[in-house]
Design an enzyme around this catalytic site. Structure first.
Site, PDB file in Angstrom:
ATOM      1  N   HIS A 479       8.408 -23.415  16.437  1.00 10.12           N
ATOM      2  CA  HIS A 479       9.084 -23.363  17.733  1.00 10.12           C
ATOM      3  C   HIS A 479       9.149 -21.947  18.306  1.00 10.12           C
ATOM      4  CE1 HIS A 479      11.504 -27.161  16.336  1.00 10.12           C
ATOM      5  NE2 HIS A 479      10.281 -27.472  16.745  1.00 10.12           N
ATOM      6  N   PRO A 480       8.044 -21.226  18.424  1.00  7.36           N
ATOM      7  CA  PRO A 480       8.119 -19.879  18.991  1.00  7.36           C
ATOM      8  C   PRO A 480       8.440 -19.913  20.489  1.00  7.36           C
ATOM      9  CG  PRO A 480       5.822 -20.519  18.718  1.00  7.36           C
ATOM     10  CD  PRO A 480       6.653 -21.602  18.080  1.00  7.36           C
TER      11      PRO A 480
END
Length: 542
Positions: A479-480
């Site tokens: 989940h960057p």
């Protein structure tokens, strides 16, 4: 240095909008901006068409973890708090982007996440502002209500497979005091229940399937695959087009209205830096003409980390048992091919839980993903014993990192530093989360299914030992965000209308603009961002 003026050729095509990146956000933009027929749109995707069969099989994400043809296969730099380990960062490189290879979970985050965005100065991004866009996108299998929409492009479905382990996990969590929650995207997130997924009738509904599929035959939409965006083209400080490479050929396209960068939390800041928008010292180091000294580009990188507990199951009812048995494996494939049912329909989490590690907290700070299978590393061979897994994910990490280009060559992967667990809060939250998850996994409802805790094992008992386990085993949950952060301060990259501050004709529309991480999975919020951006872009075009 000053930016060189683009030298368009007379035969370079012109479009109203040029979109760089056909991931979750880019597919939404392509659909919405071309829908009225008034605007011409070019959508560029560095990867191939989404024709790989495993993209469309929900459990196929395991086959795509290290499939170079559809995955950027990034790695972080050595992580100081993880014993100097590099952490693998899979990102989608195909139509649909990461929505074509992700775990398919539909989790928006908490109402408070978006209210916090608004409180940070981002007017128009509070929960009441964004809820209509979540609903607009959604085709909720349960129908429309106060929190959900029906009839939108994106299917949101209940799990097809009903397995006894996931049910037992839910019962065990309730036994420890968590409330049962049938809808993590409703009034409240806290509790335990089954995840919903972005699937339709047992098949993945990526952004490409949901948004690009219905639009691809429009005469005013052009989609180019295997088209690597090399740089944005400027006249002064106005974006006027994009340069991209297809095979050995370099092409250019002019944008009459706007260039829209939707390449994701890693590739969007990389493209801006390659184009001369970023920290001036970094750009000069690589011989890139500076269009705008924007030190925030690539700054404030955030990601969710997960730490997994593996349990040995007392009964041969896990996916491990099916995959490792030739006949059962074959029958599973046949069942899916004929009926779109069975193990191949599951996502990267069947049941889930959200809880607080401290009663002082207003909302949950841990998310649990439960899986009825086990492996040493995601995407690798399943264990040869009956096993299941549950992981903790700290929802609001304080740690921040960065993304910086290594070269002016767009094919060179960027330098990614996430700095997992670099604050005391992050370290404590992971340890406390593991302790609470352990109580669930050893609760009465799961006892008939448990032989032992395999990893880390009960020998790892103290806080110090659990922290060391986090350092040894912690990894990304993919989940960057926040590398082109929205805001009003000196390091903010885009404003509330997602326009790059100090540049005309250029917006960033994807997860990189999040002011900070949402308390959940990121695909649904990215689609919401692109839905809202589409309306803003069309309003500004009038």
């Amino acid at each position: 240095m000053t930016a060189q003026l683009p030298s368009f050729q007379s035969d370079d095509p012109e479009f109203d909008y040029v979109i760089v990146g056909a991931g979750s956000a880019g597919c939404v933009l392509a659909n919405r901006l071309s829908a009225n027929g008034k605007h011409s749109v070019l959508l560029l995707e560095a990867g191939p068409k989404d024709s790989n069969i495993w993209i469309h099989v929900p459990l196929g994400y395991g086959r795509l973890f290290k499939e170079k043809s559809v995955n950027w296969m990034y790695q972080t730099e050595p992580e100081p708090e993880l014993g100097g380990r590099q952490v693998f960062q899979p990102r989608g490189k195909t139509l649909g982007g990461s929505s074509s290879i992700n775990g398919l979970l539909y989790v928006r985050g908490q109402h408070e996440d978006y209210d916090r965005w608004r409180q940070l100065g981002n007017a128009g991004w509070g929960y009441d502002d964004v809820l209509p866009y979540f609903k607009k996108a959604e085709n909720q299998a349960r129908g429309a209500d106060q929190f959900h929409g029906a009839g939108g492009p994106l299917p949101v479905s209940d799990l097809i497979l009903s397995d006894s382990l996931s049910k037992a996990f839910i019962s065990a969590a309730v036994e420890t005091g968590l409330p049962y929650n049938p809808d993590f995207n409703g009034a409240s997130q806290e509790g335990v229940g089954l995840f919903q997924t972005t699937t339709r009738k047992g098949r993945r509904a990526s952004a490409s399937v949901a948004y690009l599929g219905p639009a691809k035959n429009r005469s005013n939409l052009t989609v180019e695959t295997s088209a690597l965006g090399q740089r944005i083209l400027f006249e002064g400080r106005r974006a006027v087009g994009a340069e991209y490479r297809q095979g050995s050929v370099v092409r250019r396209a002019r944008a009459r209205k706007e260039v829209l960068v939707s390449s994701g939390a890693y590739n969007s800041p990389q493209l801006l830096q390659l184009s001369g928008v970023g920290p001036a010292d970094l750009l000069r180091k690589h011989g890139i003409d500076v269009v705008l000294d924007a030190p925030g580009v690539g700054h404030d990188l955030q990601d969710h980390m997960q730490v997994r507990i593996v349990m040995r199951c007392s009964q041969p009812i896990t996916l491990n048992d099916t995959i490792n048995h030739p006949i059962r494996r074959t029958l599973t494939g046949v069942r899916y091919a004929l009926f779109r049912q069975g193990w191949l329909t599951i996502a990267a989490g069947t049941a889930g839980a959200f809880f607080k590690t401290s009663p002082r907290l207003a909302t949950p700070d841990i998310q649990v993903h439960f899986l009825p299978f086990s492996t040493d590393k995601m995407g690798e061979k399943l264990h040869d014993f009956s096993g299941f897994t549950a992981s903790v994910c700290q929802l609001r990490p304080e740690s921040r990192g960065s993304l910086r280009i290594r070269s002016a060559d767009p094919t060179v992967p960027p330098e990614i530093r996430i700095n997992y667990m670099s604050t005391e809060t992050d370290r404590t939250t992971n340890v406390e989360g593991l302790k609470i998850l352990r109580k669930i996994l050893h609760a009465p409802a799961l006892k008939p299914f448990v032989v032992e805790e395999v990893d880390p094992g009960l020998k790892v008992a103290t806080d110090a030992e659990l922290l060391e386990f986090c350092r040894q085993r912690g990894t990304t949950i993919y989940h960057p965000t926040s590398t082109c952060r929205m805001g009003n301060d000196a390091l903010a990259v885009v404003d509330q209308r997602l326009t790059v501050r100090g540049i005309e004709g250029l917006r960033v529309v994807d997860g990189s603009i999040m002011p900070d991480l949402v308390s959940g999975n990121t695909n649904a919020p990215i689609i919401m961002i692109a839905e809202k951006a589409s309306d803003m872009i069309l309003e500004d075009a009038r």
